[in-house]
Design a protein around this motif. Structure first.
Motif, PDB file in Angstrom:
ATOM      1  N   ASN A   1       3.976  -9.523  -7.970  1.00 52.81           N
ATOM      2  CA  ASN A   1       2.989  -9.688  -6.905  1.00 52.81           C
ATOM      3  C   ASN A   1       3.564  -9.271  -5.558  1.00 52.81           C
ATOM      4  O   ASN A   1       2.861  -8.673  -4.734  1.00 52.81           O
TER       5      ASN A   1
ATOM      6  N   HIS B   1      -9.445  -0.500  -2.802  1.00 52.93           N
ATOM      7  CA  HIS B   1      -8.898  -0.296  -1.460  1.00 52.93           C
ATOM      8  C   HIS B   1     -10.033  -0.258  -0.449  1.00 52.93           C
ATOM      9  O   HIS B   1     -11.121   0.122  -0.742  1.00 52.93           O
TER      10      HIS B   1
ATOM     11  N   GLN C   1      -2.019  -6.954   2.916  1.00 61.38           N
ATOM     12  CA  GLN C   1      -2.910  -5.870   3.295  1.00 61.38           C
ATOM     13  C   GLN C   1      -3.975  -6.428   4.240  1.00 61.38           C
ATOM     14  O   GLN C   1      -4.084  -7.632   4.431  1.00 61.38           O
TER      15      GLN C   1
ATOM     16  N   LYS D   1      -6.406  -6.367  -3.829  1.00 62.22           N
ATOM     17  CA  LYS D   1      -5.441  -6.681  -4.889  1.00 62.22           C
ATOM     18  C   LYS D   1      -5.506  -8.137  -5.364  1.00 62.22           C
ATOM     19  O   LYS D   1      -4.703  -8.553  -6.194  1.00 62.22           O
TER      20      LYS D   1
ATOM     21  N   ASN E   1       3.327  -5.734  -4.860  1.00 65.96           N
ATOM     22  CA  ASN E   1       1.963  -5.332  -4.509  1.00 65.96           C
ATOM     23  C   ASN E   1       1.536  -5.833  -3.139  1.00 65.96           C
ATOM     24  O   ASN E   1       0.362  -5.728  -2.770  1.00 65.96           O
TER      25      ASN E   1
ATOM     26  N   GLU F   1       0.837  -1.195   0.000  1.00 65.09           N
ATOM     27  CA  GLU F   1       0.000   0.000   0.000  1.00 65.09           C
ATOM     28  C   GLU F   1       0.875   1.249   0.000  1.00 65.09           C
ATOM     29  O   GLU F   1       1.768   1.388   0.833  1.00 65.09           O
TER      30      GLU F   1
ATOM     31  N   GLU G   1      -3.995  -0.427 -13.452  1.00 59.81           N
ATOM     32  CA  GLU G   1      -3.944  -1.473 -12.435  1.00 59.81           C
ATOM     33  C   GLU G   1      -3.545  -0.917 -11.082  1.00 59.81           C
ATOM     34  O   GLU G   1      -3.763  -1.516 -10.051  1.00 59.81           O
ATOM     35  N   LYS G   2      -2.899   0.258 -11.083  1.00 61.47           N
ATOM     36  CA  LYS G   2      -2.487   0.853  -9.813  1.00 61.47           C
ATOM     37  C   LYS G   2      -3.691   1.359  -9.022  1.00 61.47           C
ATOM     38  O   LYS G   2      -3.638   1.531  -7.823  1.00 61.47           O
TER      39      LYS G   2
ATOM     40  N   GLU H   1      -6.090  -8.507  -9.227  1.00 60.87           N
ATOM     41  CA  GLU H   1      -4.878  -8.229 -10.001  1.00 60.87           C
ATOM     42  C   GLU H   1      -3.903  -9.401  -9.921  1.00 60.87           C
ATOM     43  O   GLU H   1      -3.267  -9.767 -10.912  1.00 60.87           O
TER      44      GLU H   1
ATOM     45  N   SER I   1      -6.236  -0.068  -7.886  1.00 62.24           N
ATOM     46  CA  SER I   1      -6.955  -1.265  -7.450  1.00 62.24           C
ATOM     47  C   SER I   1      -7.891  -0.928  -6.294  1.00 62.24           C
ATOM     48  O   SER I   1      -7.848   0.132  -5.706  1.00 62.24           O
TER      49      SER I   1
ATOM     50  N   GLU J   1       3.809  -2.749 -15.268  1.00 64.10           N
ATOM     51  CA  GLU J   1       2.545  -2.453 -14.600  1.00 64.10           C
ATOM     52  C   GLU J   1       1.778  -1.405 -15.386  1.00 64.10           C
ATOM     53  O   GLU J   1       2.310  -0.345 -15.705  1.00 64.10           O
TER      54      GLU J   1
END
Length: 698
Positions: free
Chosen positions: A366, A698, A620, A625, A369, A245, A693-694, A628, A696, A689
């Motif tokens: 991954n 939350h 997280q 995520k 992320n 994050e 896709e950023k 993704e 995503s 990337e």
């Protein structure tokens, strides 16, 4: 065990052979080479001079973890400088081409031989050693092809083969190095030193020396050295290294912090709760590093296939060389040349590289992320998932009961009585009631003679009168008004947990409590459907109405309510029989179900139990995520399938050119090199990337 970085390791097959050679040394049985991270682990008792000698024979050398040359300096000096070698070879080859016909043939031969030698001597020497031991590798094939080409007077093409193969190896190594560097940038998040406070004095120490109970000072912009809690100070902390994050998290005194996270501003004094090697970050980095080396079923198949493929190619080459001249009276020199071309086409470089670079790239991306995938096999499986089963509490919901609805009949008493009785309880429902009461009443009376009634609730004396708080079963002796009955029925029908407050005569009011659904859950399910997950299922121990309301509000395909832990396991087993199933839970209460599913996915924000239990860990505290991660895994699987088909297809096409006799040495090497380059470049696209896709969930 001592760990070293390796230089000059560009071939997975070579790494395996080096590992086997080192394991044959005295006390070397447990030695391990990690090709994807270019790392060597070797027992302390092994003679490192022998290790250096084995590595040097293959053009590799040892370096320390900090990058300083160690006992492998001499070997490093003997390693070929690929760029310089290729440039000199190309220059000599060009001179040879221009000089042909204008200078004696012997001089041209020497120029071509020098060009081939400078570019290909490393391969040639390894190939000769392998040939002497009847060991058939890529180097063996190239050596035989070079000897054959020069022996039949094809100097120009032999030299071109050597140059193109050298370029091929260089580009192959470059592609693998790109994937490694991406991984190393991830591993560098670990801090090296910390400022320890001792008797009011600051001492800079290696993080390996920190122990639980130590106090450390972390200034603005510095990394927190290990897991702990804030003793003094207030700051925002960037936890991207752990959770992926990017948004900072405010930390107050008493709050937990992760090692590897960055203090954005201010000064924090932190009490270390774990030695670095036991911290969340250390465990994550260790598991990610190990994950690079686990072989997927596809990789294992390719490795087995390659073992038989190379000798088979040599057999076919011999048949091409001698078959047509013996059977159809073809020219020996012509078919010998065709046989040499078949040898080069047979190099399995592209085939061997079709999977590992894509796997490393997928695991690395991954991990950036905040998604920890414990091995290539799990990455491959994630891309095949058709059904995802979710635990409800703490996964699709926040795991924290919350009062969402109230019916108040006696406002002067309702909140005061509820707060007085519940303020000394630690039960989750009591805390939810108290949170609601605190917004209405600032001063609460004291409760006396508190008595717990098992399975119902609590009785206590407030304002010198007995009151009750609990579920509806404690109201059976009361004469309920029709309004109270209707309100209770409405709460139950809507899936709320009912908490009633009453005197010994009448109901004062009702709380409707529900575990709050995570705000991202609905969008998450929508994105999973778009990612071609066929079925989303919720498994919960809650009653039917609660489960139904949650499932409806977020769009789940199915739900199963009232499940005991063993029934949850059986339901996961049943789903797994129907399709490839992943189970998502919090990594603590759901361990049996996570272990039973084809793939266990835990969300735990770095908790030990989550890291240890599941095959995949979402660092997280939400599932945002996960779609993704599935998309990345499917991309990796598609790329691997394409790479294998392309690598084999181009070789089959090149081999078919032998039928009309059109296959030449340079076409053979170009087909092999082209396949290797394309396979490598396509695999590296996993690291790219996309901007969208950023954003995503939350």
């Amino acid at each position: 065990m001592a760990d070293y970085r390796l230089k000059g390791l560009s071939c997975a097959n070579c790494a395996r052979e080096l590992e086997e050679a080192i394991q044959k040394l005295p006390n070397g049985e447990e030695a391990k080479i990690y090709f994807n991270t270019s790392k060597l682990s070797v027992p302390d008792q092994v003679d490192m001079q022998n290790v250096t000698r084995i590595l040097a024979a293959d053009g590799a050398s040892l370096v320390l973890e900090d990058g300083q040359e160690e006992i492998g300096e001499q070997a490093a000096q003997r390693m070929p400088n690929w760029k310089l070698s290729l440039l000199i070879s190309v220059l000599l080859f060009s001179i040879g081409l221009i000089a042909e016909g204008s200078i004696p043939g012997a001089a041209v031969f020497i120029i071509y031989l020098a060009a081939a030698g400078i570019s290909g001597y490393h391969t040639f020497l390894k190939g000769l050693k392998n040939l002497a031991r009847f060991k058939f590798t890529i180097d063996t094939l190239m050596t035989v092809a070079l000897i054959g080409a020069f022996s039949i007077g094809e100097w120009r093409e032999g030299t071109l083969v050597a140059i193109l193969f050298g370029l091929n190896e260089y580009l192959e190594g470059l592609g693998m190095e790109k994937a490694r560097r991406s991984m190393e940038s991830l591993l560098k998040v670990a801090p090296k030193e910390a400022v320890r406070l001792e008797n009011g004095q600051e001492h800079v120490v290696p993080i390996a020396s920190l122990r639980a109970g130590d106090y450390v000072l972390v200034k603005s912009g510095e990394k927190i050295p290990s897991d702990g809690k804030v003793i003094k100070g207030h700051s925002s902390v960037n936890e991207a290294a752990i959770t992926g994050e990017s948004m900072p998290v405010d930390k107050l005194e008493g709050e937990k912090v992760f090692g590897g996270s960055v203090n954005n501003e201010g000064v924090l004094v932190i009490e270390i709760e774990k030695a670095y090697q036991d911290s969340s970050l250390a465990k994550i980095l260790h598991l990610v590093e190990e994950a690079q080396e686990t072989k997927t079923p596809t990789e294992l198949f390719i490795n087995q296939f390659a073992k038989y493929y190379t000798p088979a190619v040599m057999m076919i080459s011999v048949i091409v060389m001698v078959g047509p001249p013996l059977v159809a009276g073809g020219l020996w020199s012509e078919w010998f040349y065709q046989g040499l071309a078949v040898l080069i086409v047979g190099c399995p470089c592209a085939l061997i590289l079709s999977s590992p670079i894509a796997i490393v790239s997928g695991i690395t991306r991954n991990a950036r992320n905040g998604i920890l995938i414990k091995g290539g096999v799990y990455l491959e499986q994630l891309g095949q998932i058709e059904t995802i089963a979710f635990d409800k509490t703490g996964t699709l919901t926040k795991g924290k009961p919350n009062v969402e609805k109230t019916y108040v009949y006696y406002p002067d008493l309702f909140y005061k009585v509820a707060g007085a009785i519940e303020k000394n309880s630690s039960h989750p429902l009591a805390r939810a009631v108290l949170d609601e009461v605190s917004q209405k009443e600032s001063h609460l009376p004291e409760a006396e003679d508190i008595t717990t009634i098992p399975g119902q609730g609590v009785k206590a004396r407030v304002f010198n009168q007995m009151y009750y708080i609990g579920n509806e079963s404690g109201l059976e002796s009361l004469l309920l008004s029709q309004s109270a009955k209707d309100d209770m029925a409405s709460l139950k029908e809507s899936g709320y947990t009912l908490v009633a407050v009453s005197s010994d005569k009448e109901v004062l009011g009702l709380f409707g409590i529900r575990d709050e659904i995570r705000p991202e859950s609905k969008e998450l399910i929508s994105k999973l459907n778009k990612a071609r997950v066929k079925s989303t299922v919720m498994l919960t121990g809650d009653h039917e109405k609660t489960a139904e309301k949650v499932a409806e509000s977020i769009g789940l395909t199915h739900y199963y309510a009232g499940l005991l832990p063993d029934e949850k396991v059986e339901k996961v087993r049943e789903l797994s029989r129907l399709s490839k199933t992943a189970m998502v839970g919090d990594g603590i209460n759901d361990a049996p179900a996570l272990a039973t599913a084809d793939l266990g996915i835990a969300m735990g924000k770095g908790t030990d139990s989550a890291i240890e239990t599941a095959d995949i860990v979402l660092m997280q505290d939400h599932l945002g995520k996960l779609p993704e991660a599935i998309s990345i895994s499917r991309q990796v699987n598609k790329i691997i399938k394409f790479n294998i088909a392309f690598a084999l297809g181009i070789k089959i096409f090149a081999l078919l050119l032998t039928i009309p006799g059109w296959l030449t040495l340079w076409i053979a090497i170009l087909s092999d090199m082209g396949a290797t380059i394309i396979v490598t470049l396509i695999s590296l696209t996993v690291l790219i990337e996309k901007k969208q896709e950023k954003n995503s969930v939350h």
